[in-house]
Enzyme design. Structure first.
Site, short mmCIF file in Angstrom:
data_model
loop_
_atom_site.label_atom_id
_atom_site.label_comp_id
_atom_site.label_asym_id
_atom_site.label_seq_id
_atom_site.Cartn_x
_atom_site.Cartn_y
_atom_site.Cartn_z
N THR A 23 0.82 -1.21 0.00
CA THR A 23 0.00 0.00 0.00
C THR A 23 0.86 1.26 0.00
O THR A 23 1.99 1.25 0.50
CB THR A 23 -0.90 0.00 1.26
OG1 THR A 23 -1.46 1.30 1.44
CG2 THR A 23 -0.12 -0.33 2.52
N ASP A 24 0.29 2.36 -0.51
CA ASP A 24 1.00 3.64 -0.46
C ASP A 24 1.03 4.20 0.97
O ASP A 24 1.76 5.15 1.25
CB ASP A 24 0.35 4.66 -1.42
CG ASP A 24 -1.10 4.99 -1.08
OD1 ASP A 24 -1.71 4.29 -0.24
OD2 ASP A 24 -1.63 5.96 -1.66
N GLU A 25 0.23 3.60 1.87
CA GLU A 25 0.15 4.14 3.23
C GLU A 25 1.47 3.99 4.00
O GLU A 25 1.67 4.65 5.02
CB GLU A 25 -1.00 3.47 4.01
CG GLU A 25 -2.34 3.75 3.34
CD GLU A 25 -3.55 3.25 4.10
OE1 GLU A 25 -3.51 3.23 5.34
OE2 GLU A 25 -4.54 2.88 3.44
N TYR A 76 -1.87 -0.59 10.76
CA TYR A 76 -1.97 -1.28 9.47
C TYR A 76 -0.78 -0.91 8.59
O TYR A 76 -0.08 -1.78 8.06
CB TYR A 76 -3.29 -0.92 8.77
CG TYR A 76 -3.29 -1.26 7.29
CD1 TYR A 76 -3.26 -2.59 6.86
CD2 TYR A 76 -3.33 -0.26 6.31
CE1 TYR A 76 -3.25 -2.92 5.50
CE2 TYR A 76 -3.32 -0.58 4.95
CZ TYR A 76 -3.28 -1.90 4.55
OH TYR A 76 -3.27 -2.21 3.21
N LYS A 136 2.33 -3.26 7.19
CA LYS A 136 2.64 -3.44 5.76
C LYS A 136 4.08 -2.97 5.48
O LYS A 136 4.79 -3.58 4.68
CB LYS A 136 1.65 -2.67 4.89
CG LYS A 136 0.23 -3.22 4.88
CD LYS A 136 0.10 -4.64 4.34
CE LYS A 136 0.33 -4.76 2.86
NZ LYS A 136 0.00 -6.13 2.35
N ARG A 158 -7.60 10.94 -0.79
CA ARG A 158 -7.13 9.61 -1.14
C ARG A 158 -6.98 9.53 -2.66
O ARG A 158 -7.64 10.26 -3.40
CB ARG A 158 -8.14 8.53 -0.66
CG ARG A 158 -8.28 8.49 0.87
CD ARG A 158 -7.00 8.01 1.51
NE ARG A 158 -7.01 8.00 2.97
CZ ARG A 158 -6.53 8.98 3.75
NH1 ARG A 158 -6.04 10.08 3.20
NH2 ARG A 158 -6.52 8.88 5.05
N PRO A 214 -8.19 8.51 14.76
CA PRO A 214 -6.93 9.00 15.35
C PRO A 214 -5.76 8.81 14.38
O PRO A 214 -5.67 7.77 13.70
CB PRO A 214 -6.75 8.13 16.60
CG PRO A 214 -7.78 7.06 16.54
CD PRO A 214 -8.79 7.40 15.51
N1 LIG Z 1 -7.89 -2.37 -0.58
C1 LIG Z 1 -7.02 -1.46 -0.95
O1 LIG Z 1 -7.39 -0.33 -1.28
C2 LIG Z 1 -5.53 -1.78 -1.00
C3 LIG Z 1 -4.65 -0.85 -1.54
C4 LIG Z 1 -3.29 -1.17 -1.64
C5 LIG Z 1 -2.84 -2.41 -1.21
N2 LIG Z 1 -3.71 -3.29 -0.66
C6 LIG Z 1 -3.19 -4.60 -0.24
O2 LIG Z 1 -3.75 -5.58 -1.11
C7 LIG Z 1 -3.96 -6.80 -0.40
C8 LIG Z 1 -5.40 -7.23 -0.53
O3 LIG Z 1 -6.25 -6.20 0.01
P1 LIG Z 1 -7.83 -6.39 0.02
O4 LIG Z 1 -8.44 -5.05 0.11
O5 LIG Z 1 -8.23 -7.32 -1.07
O6 LIG Z 1 -8.01 -7.14 1.43
P2 LIG Z 1 -9.25 -7.96 2.00
O7 LIG Z 1 -9.30 -7.65 3.44
O8 LIG Z 1 -10.47 -7.74 1.16
O9 LIG Z 1 -8.83 -9.50 1.77
C9 LIG Z 1 -7.81 -10.10 2.52
C10 LIG Z 1 -7.82 -11.59 2.23
O10 LIG Z 1 -6.71 -12.19 2.93
C11 LIG Z 1 -7.19 -13.33 3.63
N3 LIG Z 1 -6.37 -13.48 4.85
C12 LIG Z 1 -6.31 -12.65 5.93
N4 LIG Z 1 -5.47 -13.14 6.85
C13 LIG Z 1 -4.98 -14.31 6.35
C14 LIG Z 1 -4.06 -15.27 6.82
N5 LIG Z 1 -3.47 -15.16 8.02
N6 LIG Z 1 -3.76 -16.34 6.03
C15 LIG Z 1 -4.35 -16.48 4.82
N7 LIG Z 1 -5.26 -15.61 4.32
C16 LIG Z 1 -5.55 -14.52 5.08
C17 LIG Z 1 -8.64 -13.02 3.97
O11 LIG Z 1 -9.39 -14.21 4.23
C18 LIG Z 1 -9.08 -12.30 2.70
O12 LIG Z 1 -9.52 -13.22 1.72
C19 LIG Z 1 -3.52 -6.53 1.03
O13 LIG Z 1 -2.21 -7.01 1.18
C20 LIG Z 1 -3.56 -5.03 1.16
O14 LIG Z 1 -2.62 -4.57 2.11
C21 LIG Z 1 -5.05 -3.02 -0.55
#
Ligand SMILES: NC(=O)c1ccc[n+]([C@@H]2O[C@H](COP(=O)([O-])OP(=O)(O)OC[C@H]3O[C@@H](n4cnc5c(N)ncnc54)[C@H](O)[C@@H]3O)[C@@H](O)[C@H]2O)c1
Length: 344
Positions: free
Chosen positions: A132-134, A157, A161, A221, A289
């Site tokens: 993530t960009d965060e 979070y 990451k 965002r 926060p």
């Molecule tokens: N959503 C966004 O805007 C965004 C932006 C940039 C990066 N990301 C990154 O992309 C990835 C996916 O994000 P998302 O929004 O699809 O998340 P999400 O929360 O929708 O999905 C997460 C998935 O990971 C699985 N999971 C969680 N803990 C687990 C574990 N211990 N073992 C196996 N599986 C596990 C969950 O069951 C779920 O299917 C993440 O790594 C997140 O940091 C998300």
């Protein structure tokens, strides 16, 4: 290719799995099915001969390592994570466990597998870490994140990451594992768990419930459609240079309040809308926060070096997304029925 996707039942992971299987790749989806992991998200490909599922926790090295040995992937795309900032503020432990320890375990399993494959396969193998960009913290009004910026994560979070990114880079530098890292902005699109801003706003607007906006709504965002993010991941997997980081963004900066007003205006035009003008439902709530003020990505590197560009305009993507949530109430009901909803 044969690709292991972790977190393939989540929002972005499922979009990736659907795309990979649709493109003819063989996929092993490794997911622990937490509250955010929904098998329904991959129902459209679940019966394909090119799709397999392993219910496993990425923190458990043994089953993941065994699966790698048997499946013999050409690449691992690691998306499994705890992903909701508000939940990380209420309880950081799960974030540290899955995002840091889990990424470390995936790297250990991948390294053990990679060390035992032929040299040509070793060269071609990729471990792509989706982040993530965060991790870069908060920007003032001017300026953009670039790959050279220092890490300054502010939420648990983002910090978890950031830790995972460092581990991935270290496995590349220390062991020569061919790793790639992508850092992307806020995704939107179908199948996003309805605790995140856009699905919350759409579903509350339909029901005439308050539309919660943090603080004064001035936080910015950088939005990207999930399918554009997935296309960027595939481009990085195919053409990215091991050891490198690529920022992924669609130049989609929006203030939160403007985003919510955009959704309201579109909801006003939906046939049979009952609560127009939806803007009157907007309710400012106590700020999160440590809420980062602004995220904005400079995607020049991935655009110029890898020739990737987003294909979906914010307007088209938003129309398609709102329509999807309105047309897929049964999906929302499934999620609600399981009583997995968090604090929203
Ligand atoms: N959503 C966004 O805007 C965004 C932006 C940039 C990066 N990301 C990154 O992309 C990835 C996916 O994000 P998302 O929004 O699809 O998340 P999400 O929360 O929708 O999905 C997460 C998935 O990971 C699985 N999971 C969680 N803990 C687990 C574990 N211990 N073992 C196996 N599986 C596990 C969950 O069951 C779920 O299917 C993440 O790594 C997140 O940091 C998300």
């Amino acid at each position: 290719m044969k690709i292991i996707v972790t977190g393939g039942c989540g929002f972005i992971g499922s979009a990736l799995v659907r795309r990979l299987v649709g493109d003819g790749h063989q996929v092993l989806n490794v997911d622990a099915l937490t509250y955010a992991g929904l098998p329904e998200n991959v129902a459209s490909v679940a019966d394909s001969a090119d799709y397999a599922f392993l219910e496993a926790d990425v923190c458990d090295v043994a089953p993941v390592a065994a699966a790698m040995k048997q499946f013999r992937p050409d690449a691992v795309m690691h998306l499994a994570a705890e992903s909701h900032v508000d939940r990380s503020i209420d309880g950081p432990a799960d974030f540290i466990r899955t995002n840091v320890t889990g990424t470390g375990a995936m790297l250990e399993a991948a390294l053990a597998y990679w060390r035992n494959i032929r040299p040509e396969a070793q060269q071609a193998f990729r471990f792509l870490h989706v982040s993530t960009d965060e991790v870069y913290g908060s920007l003032p009004d001017g300026g953009y994140f670039t790959e050279n910026d220092p890490y300054r994560p502010n939420s648990p979070y983002a910090a978890s990451k950031a830790g995972s990114d460092h581990l991935v880079r270290a496995f590349g530098a220390t062991y020569g594992l061919p790793v790639l890292i992508t850092n992307c902005g806020n995704n939107y699109g179908p199948y996003q768990f309805p605790e995140k801003l856009i699905p919350v706003i759409v579903m509350n607007a339909v029901a005439g419930r308050p539309l919660p906006v943090y603080g004064d709504g001035a936080n910015v965002r950088d939005w990207i459609h999930v399918d554009d993010h997935v296309a960027a991941l595939l481009r990085v997997l195919e053409s990215g240079t091991p050891g490198e980081t690529y920022l992924v963004g669609a130049r989609g900066e929006r203030r939160n309040l403007d985003l919510v007003k955009t959704i309201c205006a579109r909801m006003d035009r939906v046939e049979g809308a009952r609560f127009t003008p939806h803007e009157k439902l907007i309710t400012f709530v106590t700020d999160r926060p440590g809420h980062d003020q602004r995220y904005a990505i400079d995607p020049t590197k991935i655009e110029t070096e890898l020739g990737w560009k987003p294909a979906i305009s914010f307007e088209d993507g938003m129309d398609q997304t709102i329509r999807w949530y309105l047309d897929n109430r049964d999906w929302i009901d499934t999620v609600h029925d399981r009583r997995r909803l968090g604090e929203g």
